[in-house]
Design a protein around this motif. Structure first.
Motif, PDB file in Angstrom:
ATOM      1  N   GLU A 169       0.818  -1.211   0.000  1.00 10.78           N
ATOM      2  CA  GLU A 169       0.000   0.000   0.000  1.00 10.78           C
ATOM      3  C   GLU A 169       0.856   1.266   0.000  1.00 10.78           C
ATOM      4  O   GLU A 169       0.611   2.207  -0.750  1.00 10.78           O
ATOM      5  N   ARG A 202       0.341  -7.191 -15.532  1.00  5.99           N
ATOM      6  CA  ARG A 202      -0.222  -8.307 -14.781  1.00  5.99           C
ATOM      7  C   ARG A 202       0.883  -9.143 -14.131  1.00  5.99           C
ATOM      8  O   ARG A 202       0.724  -9.628 -13.004  1.00  5.99           O
ATOM      9  N   ALA A 205       2.025  -7.304 -11.082  1.00  7.64           N
ATOM     10  CA  ALA A 205       1.005  -7.362 -10.039  1.00  7.64           C
ATOM     11  C   ALA A 205       1.007  -8.713  -9.341  1.00  7.64           C
ATOM     12  O   ALA A 205       0.908  -8.801  -8.108  1.00  7.64           O
ATOM     13  N   GLU A 206       1.109  -9.792 -10.127  1.00  6.91           N
ATOM     14  CA  GLU A 206       1.119 -11.126  -9.528  1.00  6.91           C
ATOM     15  C   GLU A 206       2.361 -11.343  -8.671  1.00  6.91           C
ATOM     16  O   GLU A 206       2.314 -11.985  -7.621  1.00  6.91           O
ATOM     17  N   PHE A 210      -0.521  -7.217  -5.522  1.00  5.62           N
ATOM     18  CA  PHE A 210      -1.595  -6.235  -5.499  1.00  5.62           C
ATOM     19  C   PHE A 210      -2.531  -6.510  -6.678  1.00  5.62           C
ATOM     20  O   PHE A 210      -2.183  -7.211  -7.641  1.00  5.62           O
ATOM     21  N   ASN A 211      -3.739  -5.967  -6.579  1.00  2.00           N
ATOM     22  CA  ASN A 211      -4.736  -6.132  -7.634  1.00  2.00           C
ATOM     23  C   ASN A 211      -4.612  -4.999  -8.644  1.00  2.00           C
ATOM     24  O   ASN A 211      -4.269  -3.860  -8.281  1.00  2.00           O
ATOM     25  N   ILE A 212      -4.904  -5.297  -9.902  1.00  2.00           N
ATOM     26  CA  ILE A 212      -4.755  -4.312 -10.954  1.00  2.00           C
ATOM     27  C   ILE A 212      -5.975  -4.324 -11.849  1.00  2.00           C
ATOM     28  O   ILE A 212      -6.537  -5.394 -12.155  1.00  2.00           O
ATOM     29  N   ILE A 213      -6.414  -3.133 -12.210  1.00  2.00           N
ATOM     30  CA  ILE A 213      -7.523  -2.961 -13.153  1.00  2.00           C
ATOM     31  C   ILE A 213      -6.979  -2.171 -14.339  1.00  2.00           C
ATOM     32  O   ILE A 213      -6.413  -1.086 -14.165  1.00  2.00           O
ATOM     33  N   LYS A 250      -4.217   4.812  -7.213  1.00  2.00           N
ATOM     34  CA  LYS A 250      -4.262   3.839  -6.121  1.00  2.00           C
ATOM     35  C   LYS A 250      -5.597   3.916  -5.387  1.00  2.00           C
ATOM     36  O   LYS A 250      -6.111   4.987  -5.085  1.00  2.00           O
ATOM     37  N   ILE A 254      -5.581  -1.804  -4.662  1.00  2.00           N
ATOM     38  CA  ILE A 254      -5.926  -1.886  -6.090  1.00  2.00           C
ATOM     39  C   ILE A 254      -5.259  -0.739  -6.826  1.00  2.00           C
ATOM     40  O   ILE A 254      -5.295   0.412  -6.376  1.00  2.00           O
TER      41      ILE A 254
END
Length: 596
Positions: A169, A202, A205-206, A210-213, A250, A254
């Motif tokens: 975060e 991606r 992120a993996e 963390f999550n990604i949009i 942020k 996410i």
């Protein structure tokens, strides 16, 4: 029974030891240093849990303190709008339903960035006075918030932004800010050829957790090649975003990735939507009666929070009221500000004590004019009583002002003529104590003055040609106290003091003026409320002794008293001490102490 009692006590001690005692917040200090402002929170311990977040819609920074207590005096609000920095108002209060947690709200002129820094027994919130300052200069950091920056040189520390910790975060929050950054994420290696940016994002992120949009426009970007070896994952992510002109936003854990063009359009749309919403929102009218604050000053402060082009603030001098026409949300903000600022002005009672002590000690021992006599060897001595002329003898147990204890005066005794001597034995002790105590009450930052004049008159002769007339002439002695108090944020009192104390002495002779003594002190002091301080003093010690006599003979033990004047030491001590005691008489009404 003893065993059960012992177990109960042991259980109580275990429970007591597991309880966390609240830390006390001692003070809140605000300073402005160049292009940054600092809000310093001082505690009595280092065990403080502090966190912050920003409410961009209200232009506020919120600092939460866990398991912390403070008095109302420490938590009172203060206005900083007179400074040119980014902070206009600060208010600390206890969080609802959590008596041991404190929340501090910092109202900003505009949304700027801030950094929370830990120091010994204190936490410092550093705030930009204009957006972009932290991208050029970086305030000092604290190791307890930054555990992975030991290798950073002091030169780098002053130029880059650093995450508060290595949590995902904090790293994402730092990554979405502008300016130079220090990357502290876990290192990764990537060797990719002709891979779409969407897939690279991606992978990062993996790897990082963390999550990604990703928006549809990002998916349309052309493939790129990337070869990174042992690179922090946040640096790899920042590099991909920069290469493809992408913007990351942020939201907790996410990360929303969009193109720069779309992000700009979205911001413009949000701004227009807010403008339209504000323009369509109905206006309300509210009248605020003002009791203590300056209505003109309060009007200027509230004008900064008024809705642009729509809000209006008018004043009615007759009823000393402000008439506000604005949106409901803005009126609620103004109401809170007025409640905090429209309080009684502190009134200060200043009491001065001027103590004068005079001690005088004198002693006179010996013959006043020595021993005098004559001898007649020629005139026959008939021994008749008529020729003896025995003269006079005197003795006193309570000497008069002439100080004669024993006196003998013989005109003639046989051939001895004019025998005369006066023995003086006198000891005098004088003590005097004079106390003057002027008192005056005044408002905070308002000068007060109290004066006492005393006149003494003496008769003098005045000549006009050949005409001599007598007239009375006045001599003035003045006691004057001037003081300007200023109540500080911590409840102490700073005073600018000017004190004059005149006095008249004894009259030396008839038709002559009395001796005058003038004493003045001017100073600035800082005193705790109700405490007493010595602002000045004069101590005078005078010792004198004079005698005369026949050389050598006056120094002979015992017999020397016949050939010298009396022993007459004179010692005088004078002491003047000035005390000042300020006291705030409406501390509760002015919000300076905790109400019972």
């Amino acid at each position: 029974m003893k065993k059960g009692f012992f177990l109960s006590v042991l259980f109580y001690l275990v429970i007591l030891s597991t309880q966390s005692f609240a830390v006390e917040m001692k003070a809140i200090n605000f300073t402005q240093k160049g292009e940054t402002s600092e809000l310093e929170l001082i505690f009595d311990s280092n065990d403080v849990q502090a966190s912050k977040f920003q409410v961009k819609e209200d232009k506020q920074i919120i600092v939460d303190l866990t398991n912390v207590e403070a008095t109302d005096r420490v938590m009172r609000a203060f206005d900083t709008s007179e400074f040119s920095g980014g902070v206009v108002f600060v208010k600390a209060y206890k969080k609802p339903k959590s008596e041991k947690d404190i929340r501090i709200a910092i109202q900003l002129r505009d949304n700027v960035r801030s950094v929370l820094v830990r120091k010994t027994n204190r936490v410092v919130l550093q705030i930009e006075n204009r957006y972009g300052v932290f991208s050029q200069t970086k305030a000092e950091e604290n190791q307890s918030y930054r555990e992975k920056i030991a290798d950073l040189s002091p030169e780098e520390t002053n130029k880059v932004n650093i995450p508060k910790s290595d949590s995902v975060e904090d790293i994402l929050e730092n990554l979405t800010m502008s300016g130079r950054k220090k990357y502290i994420g876990k290192k990764i290696t990537m060797n990719l050829k002709n891979v779409k940016p969407e897939e690279i994002l991606r992978i990062v992120a993996e790897t990082s957790g963390f999550n990604i949009i990703i928006t549809d426009d990002v998916k349309k970007l052309s493939p790129i090649s990337l070869n990174l070896i042992e690179t922090p994952w946040d640096q790899a992510l920042d590099t991909v975003l920069e290469m493809n002109k992408l913007v990351g936003k942020k939201n907790g854990m996410i990360l929303i990735v969009n193109t720069l063009e779309n992000a700009t359009l979205e911001q413009e749309a949000i701004k227009k939507a807010k403008t339209v919403a504000v323009e369509q929102e109905p206006l309300l009218t509210k009248i605020f009666p003002i009791s203590f604050a300056s209505i003109d000053d309060l009007q200027k402060i509230l004008a900064e929070y008024s809705t642009l082009t729509r809000g209006k603030i008018s004043k009615d001098s007759r009823t000393n009221s402000l008439i506000v026409k604005d949106t409901s949300e803005t009126i609620d903000k103004m109401k809170k500000i007025i409640e905090l600022l429209d309080t009684q002005t502190p009134q200060v009672l200043i009491e001065a004590k001027i103590v004068e002590v005079v001690e005088r000690y004198t002693k006179e021992i010996g013959l006043e004019n020595g021993l005098s006599f004559g001898y007649d060897p020629i005139t026959p001595n008939s021994g008749s009583a008529a020729q003896a002329q025995l003269g006079a003898f005197s003795f006193s147990t309570a000497p008069t002002t002439a100080r004669d204890v024993l006196g003998v005066n013989i005109g003639r005794f046989n051939r001895l003529l004019n025998l005369d001597f006066k023995l003086n034995l006198m000891e005098s002790e004088e003590k005097a104590k004079i106390i003057s105590s002027p008192k005056v009450i005044t408002k905070n930052n308002v000068k007060a003055e109290i004066v006492q004049d005393e006149n003494s008159y003496y008769l003098t002769a005045m000549t006009n040609g050949t005409i001599v007339t007598e007239a009375w002439v006045a001599q003035n002695s003045k006691l004057k106290l001037d003081v300007t108090p200023q109540v500080t944020n911590d409840g102490s009192i700073s005073m600018e003091v000017s004190l004059q104390k005149d006095s008249l002495g004894a009259q030396i002779a008839i038709n002559n003026p009395k001796g005058e003594t003038k004493r003045t002190v001017k100073t600035q002091v800082l005193v705790e409320n109700g405490s007493t301080v010595v602002v000045g003093g004069i101590y005078t010690y005078e010792s004198r002794e004079n005698h005369s006599g026949i050389p050598f003979l006056k120094d002979i033990p015992l017999l020397g008293w016949l050939f010298r004047t009396q022993y007459n030491p004179d010692t005088t001590k004078k002491e003047l001490i000035i005390f000042i005691t300020p006291r705030i008489i409406n501390s509760e009404e002015a919000g300076l102490v905790e109400r019972g």
